[in-house]
Design an enzyme around this catalytic site. Structure first.
Site: not given
Length: 396
Positions: A91, A353, A383
């Site tokens: 990510c 996401h 994160c």
């Protein structure tokens, strides 16, 4: 890591809408799709792809022919004389790819790099690895997306468990998570009602999986559900035993892509639309103890701020990748700010996401919010898998 020479043209960044798992983008090849969008975005900005000196591609989910990602995408956008790196850092891919491109500018390696972020969590690959020593020669297998979400091979826990670990240690309650989730949804709806997304989003997007016929059009994000306090309260925790995180207070997997131009000051000035170029000041990354992913955002942000010579109070805009509401509640406490004071105009908790492109969209949103406010410093932090995080600081 501090930068002095890396700039983004004003308006030199874009994102598609994000589409839910199994939605309109599920049958599109992520790299072909990203190249199509980048070609359109460059044309709208009057940027000739042949003026690019490098192309960096970030992805986290493999797709057919992704071995050739950078040179292939470069060819598809009309920059067939350049190549570049493939960056994959879960990510944190957007921030890491941006930092990679900026380092090349910083070292005077080139004047203009395009960073393309492309991912599709839908229809992820089912990997088969030869294992002649397996029972009867049975191969080893992995579902790339699902297994990666479900188990960290080092910490031996799921992403969800990391959020629950931080919530338990920090005393973050279910009620606090629900309240912040509702607030984040309201921030997102404000962006939609005001048309804020039109400042950076490539829309509408025609869906043409076969290359021969358009089968649909996507005007805005798919998969965002109506959210109320009552609706959130009715949801059960995903972890039934002592859990606090529900499907409402965590993000959802999605598909989409984004792009960023990273240039010298001179080139960024020439390519800027309606404003001065944006300066990239710093990049920071961090890792914390096993199973506490949400905590990593704090040291990553502090590293980026320190390298920029700034503090959290100097930030005009703060954007975070927040797969769980827990992330923002912990970050706010540690940085001594109000959780409601950042992520204006949306966050990944609400719009989804796709992994690689997520950070790039948030960076674009942060820059555009700062432009509305007359300029200032922007912090993006988020994160990533492996109990890690990355952050960047920009000056608008």
């Amino acid at each position: 890591m501090r930068f002095d020479k890396a700039f983004l043209p004003a308006g030199g960044y874009w994102s598609t809408p994000f589409s839910k798992w199994g939605g309109s983008f599920a049958n599109l090849h992520p790299l072909k799709f990203a190249a199509e969008i980048a070609r359109k975005a460059l044309a709208e900005r009057a940027v000739d792809a042949k003026e690019l000196a490098e192309l960096v591609v970030g992805w986290t989910v493999p797709s057919p022919n992704c071995f050739y990602a950078a040179p292939w995408v470069a060819g598809m956008i009309g920059a067939d004389s350049v190549t570049g790196a493939i960056v994959s850092q879960a990510c944190a891919t957007s921030a890491a790819a941006l930092a990679h491109a900026a380092a090349k500018i910083e070292s005077d390696d080139n004047e203009a790099t395009l960073v393309v972020l492309a991912d599709k969590t839908s229809n992820g690959p089912h990997m088969v690895y030869p294992n002649p020593l397996g029972p009867g020669g049975k191969p080893d297998a992995e579902d790339w997306v699902w297994d990666s979400f479900s188990r960290d091979p080092w910490a031996k826990n799921s992403m969800l468990e990391t959020a629950e670990n931080v919530a338990r240690e920090a005393g973050v309650t279910r009620e606090q998570q629900d309240a912040l989730t509702l607030h984040r949804h309201q921030q997102y709806e404000q962006a939609r009602s005001e048309g804020f997304y039109k400042r950076y989003m490539v829309t509408p997007v025609e869906v043409n999986p076969s290359g021969r016929r358009v089968v649909g059009t996507v005007d805005y994000d798919e998969g965002v559900f109506a959210t109320t306090a009552e609706g959130l309260a009715k949801l059960r925790p995903v972890m039934r035993e002592g859990g606090t995180v529900t499907f409402g207070s965590q993000t959802h997997p999605a598909d989409g892509n984004a792009g960023l131009l990273v240039c010298s000051r001179e080139r960024a000035t020439a390519w800027s639309r309606d404003g001065a170029p944006v300066r990239l000041l710093s990049y920071g990354q961090a890792r914390v103890e096993k199973g506490y992913m949400a905590k990593a955002v704090v040291p990553a942000a502090r590293k980026a701020l320190a390298d920029a010579g700034l503090g959290i109070g100097d930030m005009k805009v703060i954007k975070t990748h927040n797969p769980f509401a827990v992330n923002d509640l912990f970050f706010a406490r540690q940085m001594e700010i109000e959780a409601e004071s950042f992520n204006n105009y949306g966050s990944s908790l609400i719009f989804g996401h796709p992994q690689g492109p997520t950070g790039a969209r948030l960076i674009a949103e942060g820059i555009e919010e700062a432009r509305l406010l007359g300029g200032g410093h922007v912090l993006f932090a988020g994160c990533a898998a492996g109990d890690t995080a990355a952050a960047v600081v920009l000056e608008v």
